[in-house]
Write an enzyme that holds these catalytic residues in place. Structure first.
Site, PDB file in Angstrom:
ATOM      1  N   LEU A 101     -29.133  17.018 -39.126  1.00 19.90           N
ATOM      2  CA  LEU A 101     -27.865  16.687 -39.805  1.00 19.90           C
ATOM      3  C   LEU A 101     -28.180  16.398 -41.276  1.00 19.90           C
ATOM      4  O   LEU A 101     -29.108  15.651 -41.574  1.00 19.90           O
ATOM      5  CB  LEU A 101     -27.247  15.427 -39.167  1.00 19.90           C
ATOM      6  CG  LEU A 101     -26.076  14.772 -39.896  1.00 19.90           C
ATOM      7  CD1 LEU A 101     -24.828  15.666 -39.801  1.00 19.90           C
ATOM      8  CD2 LEU A 101     -25.749  13.398 -39.312  1.00 19.90           C
ATOM      9  N   HIS A 144     -17.659  -4.242 -46.784  1.00 18.49           N
ATOM     10  CA  HIS A 144     -18.570  -3.125 -47.088  1.00 18.49           C
ATOM     11  C   HIS A 144     -19.793  -3.166 -46.164  1.00 18.49           C
ATOM     12  O   HIS A 144     -20.318  -2.131 -45.778  1.00 18.49           O
ATOM     13  CB  HIS A 144     -19.003  -3.177 -48.555  1.00 18.49           C
ATOM     14  CG  HIS A 144     -17.867  -2.948 -49.511  1.00 18.49           C
ATOM     15  ND1 HIS A 144     -16.935  -1.945 -49.328  1.00 18.49           N
ATOM     16  CD2 HIS A 144     -17.499  -3.595 -50.656  1.00 18.49           C
ATOM     17  CE1 HIS A 144     -16.044  -1.984 -50.317  1.00 18.49           C
ATOM     18  NE2 HIS A 144     -16.363  -2.980 -51.133  1.00 18.49           N
ATOM     19  N   TRP A 157     -16.848   1.759 -60.746  1.00 19.82           N
ATOM     20  CA  TRP A 157     -17.489   0.883 -61.744  1.00 19.82           C
ATOM     21  C   TRP A 157     -16.508  -0.145 -62.274  1.00 19.82           C
ATOM     22  O   TRP A 157     -16.910  -1.189 -62.782  1.00 19.82           O
ATOM     23  CB  TRP A 157     -18.030   1.701 -62.918  1.00 19.82           C
ATOM     24  CG  TRP A 157     -19.173   2.604 -62.560  1.00 19.82           C
ATOM     25  CD1 TRP A 157     -19.125   3.956 -62.412  1.00 19.82           C
ATOM     26  CD2 TRP A 157     -20.540   2.227 -62.313  1.00 19.82           C
ATOM     27  NE1 TRP A 157     -20.372   4.454 -62.075  1.00 19.82           N
ATOM     28  CE2 TRP A 157     -21.257   3.410 -62.022  1.00 19.82           C
ATOM     29  CE3 TRP A 157     -21.226   1.007 -62.309  1.00 19.82           C
ATOM     30  CZ2 TRP A 157     -22.625   3.405 -61.733  1.00 19.82           C
ATOM     31  CZ3 TRP A 157     -22.587   1.012 -62.025  1.00 19.82           C
ATOM     32  CH2 TRP A 157     -23.267   2.182 -61.736  1.00 19.82           C
ATOM     33  N   ARG A 162      -9.774  10.658 -43.761  1.00 18.79           N
ATOM     34  CA  ARG A 162      -9.571   9.479 -44.596  1.00 18.79           C
ATOM     35  C   ARG A 162      -9.075   8.351 -43.710  1.00 18.79           C
ATOM     36  O   ARG A 162      -8.055   8.484 -43.026  1.00 18.79           O
ATOM     37  CB  ARG A 162      -8.577   9.734 -45.731  1.00 18.79           C
ATOM     38  CG  ARG A 162      -8.453   8.489 -46.611  1.00 18.79           C
ATOM     39  CD  ARG A 162      -7.808   8.729 -47.954  1.00 18.79           C
ATOM     40  NE  ARG A 162      -7.927   7.508 -48.755  1.00 18.79           N
ATOM     41  CZ  ARG A 162      -7.966   7.441 -50.058  1.00 18.79           C
ATOM     42  NH1 ARG A 162      -7.888   8.544 -50.767  1.00 18.79           N
ATOM     43  NH2 ARG A 162      -8.084   6.289 -50.684  1.00 18.79           N
ATOM     44  N   ASN A 175     -12.356  -1.021 -46.197  1.00 20.90           N
ATOM     45  CA  ASN A 175     -13.320  -2.121 -46.015  1.00 20.90           C
ATOM     46  C   ASN A 175     -12.764  -3.448 -46.533  1.00 20.90           C
ATOM     47  O   ASN A 175     -12.932  -4.498 -45.903  1.00 20.90           O
ATOM     48  CB  ASN A 175     -14.622  -1.840 -46.784  1.00 20.90           C
ATOM     49  CG  ASN A 175     -15.376  -0.663 -46.206  1.00 20.90           C
ATOM     50  OD1 ASN A 175     -15.084  -0.213 -45.116  1.00 20.90           O
ATOM     51  ND2 ASN A 175     -16.352  -0.169 -46.952  1.00 20.90           N
ATOM     52  N   ASP A 233     -12.318   4.449 -46.246  1.00 20.09           N
ATOM     53  CA  ASP A 233     -11.421   3.501 -46.918  1.00 20.09           C
ATOM     54  C   ASP A 233     -11.030   2.353 -45.982  1.00 20.09           C
ATOM     55  O   ASP A 233     -10.967   2.528 -44.762  1.00 20.09           O
ATOM     56  CB  ASP A 233     -10.169   4.269 -47.376  1.00 20.09           C
ATOM     57  CG  ASP A 233      -9.418   3.515 -48.456  1.00 20.09           C
ATOM     58  OD1 ASP A 233      -9.906   2.470 -48.931  1.00 20.09           O
ATOM     59  OD2 ASP A 233      -8.313   3.970 -48.814  1.00 20.09           O
TER      60      ASP A 233
HETATM   61  C1  FPP Z   1     -13.456   1.834 -49.826  1.00 18.31           C
HETATM   62  O1  FPP Z   1     -12.844   0.708 -49.245  1.00 18.31           O
HETATM   63  C2  FPP Z   1     -14.901   1.735 -49.663  1.00 18.31           C
HETATM   64  C3  FPP Z   1     -15.784   1.722 -50.693  1.00 18.31           C
HETATM   65  C4  FPP Z   1     -15.366   1.826 -52.107  1.00 18.31           C
HETATM   66  C5  FPP Z   1     -17.235   1.579 -50.455  1.00 18.31           C
HETATM   67  C6  FPP Z   1     -17.757   2.268 -49.238  1.00 18.31           C
HETATM   68  C7  FPP Z   1     -19.197   2.032 -49.140  1.00 18.31           C
HETATM   69  C8  FPP Z   1     -19.862   1.725 -48.017  1.00 18.31           C
HETATM   70  C9  FPP Z   1     -19.258   1.626 -46.677  1.00 18.31           C
HETATM   71  C10 FPP Z   1     -21.315   1.511 -48.113  1.00 18.31           C
HETATM   72  C11 FPP Z   1     -22.005   2.768 -47.665  1.00 18.31           C
HETATM   73  C12 FPP Z   1     -23.393   2.665 -47.918  1.00 18.31           C
HETATM   74  C13 FPP Z   1     -24.246   3.678 -48.126  1.00 18.31           C
HETATM   75  C14 FPP Z   1     -25.625   3.361 -48.349  1.00 18.31           C
HETATM   76  C15 FPP Z   1     -23.889   5.084 -48.154  1.00 18.31           C
HETATM   77  P1  FPP Z   1     -12.032  -0.299 -50.162  1.00 18.31           P
HETATM   78  O2  FPP Z   1     -12.965  -1.351 -50.634  1.00 18.31           O
HETATM   79  O3  FPP Z   1     -11.342   0.441 -51.265  1.00 18.31           O
HETATM   80  O4  FPP Z   1     -11.007  -0.878 -49.141  1.00 18.31           O
HETATM   81  P2  FPP Z   1      -9.534  -1.432 -49.444  1.00 18.31           P
HETATM   82  O5  FPP Z   1      -8.724  -0.243 -49.906  1.00 18.31           O
HETATM   83  O6  FPP Z   1      -9.089  -1.960 -48.137  1.00 18.31           O
HETATM   84  O7  FPP Z   1      -9.674  -2.484 -50.507  1.00 18.31           O
END
Ligand code: FPP
Length: 246
Positions: free
Chosen positions: A135, A41, A73, A188, A26, A24
């Protein structure tokens, strides 16, 4: 190379066999830098590569990552499309290296809503890495814990099981995670303290580690800190541990 984690007294540590991560933060990471959410991301994906390497180094056997939930989605279309594109890029560009590292890829969730080309790529990457033993990286994509349980119940009914035949082990074997041990440690990032529909059955006795660090900044040393913290805990599974001097 595998590096043995040790306590300060140099005795081998209790290492979790299975770590699951809610990656979480990104979006906030990107926002802090005035960048679009997708840049977060992308940074998170770069970080994942480092964390996979670190898991191999620390001798972790299973890593489950929550990458796209059934609820995701509902995000803006460009973010959803961008995440699907990232998955495709990772398979196209990283598969050989993952294979070389001895990583087996597994998917949990439902592939059927994904573009057929992407579905095929995911299936092929699972097939190509199925004999790897170092792994297991389990990618939760279009995954939701409730959806998983509903699917399991439907299949149990379809298979005609009698009520008295249904027990914990039977339910576990009908989940997407069939054959994968329950997570020992769930991490987390970004400080949120909720389960967000992740491994809700499998996490019954998992240890939690919450860190304020945003996912793109959660590096090898942070992972090591989480593993050391886990190693200092006493897991009781609802039992009472007898006193040493009794
Ligand atoms: C949550 O952060 C993150 C996600 C919903 C996406 C995570 C996906 C990746 C890191 C890509 C991984 C790739 C592969 C191929 C497995 P958020 O966007 O909810 O963050 P925020 O709460 O700060 O807005």
């Amino acid at each position: 190379m595998e590096s043995k984690l040790t306590t300060s007294e140099e005795s081998p540590m209790n290492i979790p066999a299975h770590i699951a991560i809610i990656m979480d933060g990104n979006g906030r990471w990107a926002q802090k830098r005035g960048l679009p959410r997708l840049a977060g991301h992308r940074a998170g994906t770069e970080n994942l590569r480092e964390i996979i390497k670190a898991c191999v180094e620390f001798g972790i056997h299973y890593l489950t990552i929550y990458a796209f939930s059934t609820e995701n989605w509902g995000r803006p279309a460009d973010e959803v499309d961008g995440l699907m594109h990232i998955l495709e890029e990772v398979i196209d560009q990283e598969l050989d290296e993952l294979n070389e590292q001895g990583v087996q890829l597994v998917h949990i969730g439902r592939l059927e809503r994904l573009d057929p080309v992407l579905q095929e790529k995911v299936e092929k990457s699972i097939y190509l890495t199925k004999h790897n033993k170092k792994l297991t990286v389990c990618i939760a994509w279009n995954y939701g814990g409730r959806d998983e349980i509903v699917c399991a119940i439907k299949r149990i009914i379809d298979d005609g099981l009698k009520a008295e035949e249904v027990c914990d082990d039977v339910v576990s074997n009908y989940l997407f995670t069939k054959g994968i041990p329950d997570p020992d440690l769930i991490i987390r990032t970004s400080g949120e303290m909720r389960i967000s529909n992740f491994l809700i059955w499998q996490s019954a006795y998992a240890e939690w580690y919450i860190t304020p660090t945003l996912w793109p900044d959660f590096n090898r040393d942070e992972l090591q800190k989480a593993i050391i913290n886990y190693g200092q805990r006493e897991r009781r599974y609802g039992l009472v541990i007898p006193c040493q001097d009794e």
